[in-house]
Write an enzyme that holds these catalytic residues in place. Structure first.
Site, short mmCIF file in Angstrom:
data_model
loop_
_atom_site.label_atom_id
_atom_site.label_comp_id
_atom_site.label_asym_id
_atom_site.label_seq_id
_atom_site.Cartn_x
_atom_site.Cartn_y
_atom_site.Cartn_z
N ASP A 68 0.82 -1.21 0.00
CA ASP A 68 0.00 0.00 0.00
C ASP A 68 0.86 1.26 0.00
O ASP A 68 2.08 1.19 0.13
CB ASP A 68 -0.96 0.00 1.20
CG ASP A 68 -0.29 -0.49 2.49
OD1 ASP A 68 0.95 -0.45 2.57
OD2 ASP A 68 -1.00 -0.89 3.43
N ASP A 137 -7.61 -3.13 14.33
CA ASP A 137 -9.01 -3.33 13.92
C ASP A 137 -9.16 -4.50 12.94
O ASP A 137 -10.22 -4.67 12.34
CB ASP A 137 -9.56 -2.04 13.30
CG ASP A 137 -8.77 -1.57 12.07
OD1 ASP A 137 -7.84 -2.29 11.65
OD2 ASP A 137 -9.08 -0.50 11.53
N HIS A 139 -7.39 -4.96 10.14
CA HIS A 139 -7.10 -4.69 8.72
C HIS A 139 -5.84 -5.41 8.26
O HIS A 139 -4.94 -5.70 9.05
CB HIS A 139 -7.05 -3.18 8.43
CG HIS A 139 -5.84 -2.45 8.94
ND1 HIS A 139 -5.90 -1.17 9.45
CD2 HIS A 139 -4.53 -2.80 9.01
CE1 HIS A 139 -4.69 -0.78 9.79
NE2 HIS A 139 -3.84 -1.75 9.55
N GLU A 144 -9.63 -1.60 5.60
CA GLU A 144 -10.27 -1.38 6.89
C GLU A 144 -11.52 -2.25 7.02
O GLU A 144 -12.02 -2.76 6.01
CB GLU A 144 -10.64 0.11 7.03
CG GLU A 144 -9.45 1.07 6.89
CD GLU A 144 -8.52 1.06 8.12
OE1 GLU A 144 -8.47 0.04 8.84
OE2 GLU A 144 -7.83 2.07 8.34
P1 PGA Z 1 2.20 -2.17 12.69
O1 PGA Z 1 0.97 -2.05 11.68
O2 PGA Z 1 3.09 -3.21 12.12
O3 PGA Z 1 2.86 -0.83 12.65
O4 PGA Z 1 1.64 -2.53 14.01
C1 PGA Z 1 0.41 -3.20 11.17
C2 PGA Z 1 -0.69 -2.84 10.21
O5 PGA Z 1 -1.33 -1.79 10.39
O6 PGA Z 1 -0.93 -3.62 9.26
#
Ligand code: PGA
Length: 262
Positions: A68, A137, A139, A144
C-alpha cells in the site's frame, strides 16, 4: 485452517520468515515477494538481510510488491511507503530497486492505479510470499473493516483508529497522517501463494483471535485468511493471548512432521 505458530520473540518470528524466503529462493531465483510496512515486519527484514549476507545469496532477480501507499504524501517523504520500503527492505536486503513496485498514489493516475498495479502483479506471475501485519481493527494492507473480501487494489479512506495508530510515525500528530491510501485489496492479497501474517503485542490479541477463530467477515478483513490454502500466522505470546485454541496450535507445532515446510 491457517497454521498458527506461537513464538517467544519477534526475532524468532523473523528467522522463520527468513527461512521460508531462503528456501523458496533456492527453488526460484525470480521469487516475487509481497512487502509490508509498519513496525511488525522489521525483525523479519533484518533476519532476511542477515541470511542473504551470511549465505551470500543472489537476490538480484527478486521482485517486490508493496501492499500500500499513502495518498497525498510525496513519495520522497520519509514516511511514504515508497521511502519506508526502500529504507527498511530494499537497501538492507540488497534487492534490485528496479524490480520493486509501490502503488502509484499521485492524483492524476489514481483512477487506474489500482488496476495497473494488479495487472503488474499478474504479469509477474503473482506474489510467492506475502508478509502481512495486522491492524488493531483487523485490517490487512489498508483494508479497513467493511472492505470487500474480494476487493482489488484501490483507493481507501483510513479509519480514525488507523490514523491514531500511525501517528507515531508522524511526530505523534494525527493531523499529519494522510486520510487516504491506495492498497492491495483483500482479493489481491488472497491471490498470493503463501501468506505469512506476523503479530506482536497485546494490542493485536483481539484482532488475531477474531481473524483465526472468529467468523469470516468483512468486518475483520484478516479473517479472509481462513479461506487461503497456505496461510501462516506467526504471533508472540501476547498477541496469542486471546486465542481459545492456543494449546492446540502449540501441540500441532510440536508434532509437525519434519518433511512439512512452513
Ligand atoms: P504495525 O501495523 O506493524 O505498525 O503494528 C500493522 C498494520 O497496520 O498492518
Amino acid at each position: 485452517m491457517a497454521e498458527v505458530l506461537i513464538v517467544k520473540s519477534q526475532e524468532e518470528a523473523g528467522e522463520i520468515y527468513a527461512r521460508a524466503v531462503v528456501t523458496a529462493l533456492a527453488r526460484n531465483p525470480q521469487l516475487v515477494l509481497g512487502l509490508a510496512t509498519g513496525s511488525t515486519p522489521h525483525a523479519a527484514y533484518q533476519a532476511l538481510a542477515r541470511r542473504v549476507k551470511e549465505d551470500n545469496l543472489d537476490v538480484s532477480r527478486v521482485q517486490g510488491f508493496a501492499l500500500d501507499e499513502y495518498v497525498g504524501l510525496d513519495p520522497e517523504h520519509p514516511e511514504s511507503y515508497h521511502s519506508v520500503i526502500f529504507r527498511e527492505v530494499v537497501e538492507p536486503v540488497g534487492l534490485n530497486p528496479d524490480l520493486i513496485h509501490v502503488p502509484h498514489s499521485d492524483i492524476d493516475t489514481l483512477p487506474h492505479a489500482g488496476a495497473d498495479y494488479d495487472a503488474a502483479i499478474e504479469a509477474a506471475c503473482g506474489v510467492d510470499i506475502q508478509i502481512l501485519g495486522i491492524g488493531t481493527d483487523g485490517h490487512i494492507g489498508f483494508n479497513e473493516p467493511g472492505s470487500s473480501l474480494a476487493s482489488p487494489t484501490r483507493m481507501k479512506t483510513l479509519t480514525e483508529q488507523t490514523r491514531l495508530d500511525n501517528a507515531r510515525f508522524f511526530n505523534n500528530d494525527v493531523n499529519q497522517v494522510p486520510m487516504h491510501c491506495i492498497t492491495q485489496g483483500v482479493g489481491t492479497i488472497m491471490k498470493a501463494k503463501h501468506l505469512v501474517l506476523l503479530a506482536f503485542g497485546k494490542s493485536k490479541a483481539q484482532a488475531v483471535a477474531a481473524s483465526i477463530e472468529g467468523p469470516i467477515t468483512a468486518m475483520c478483513p484478516a479473517s479472509a485468511l481462513q479461506m487461503h490454502p497456505h496461510a501462516t500466522f506467526i504471533v508472540d505470546e501476547a498477541a496469542a493471548s486471546e486465542l481459545k485454541q492456543a494449546e492446540y496450535y502449540q501441540w500441532v507445532a510440536h508434532h509437525k512432521p519434519q518433511w512439512q515446510e512452513l
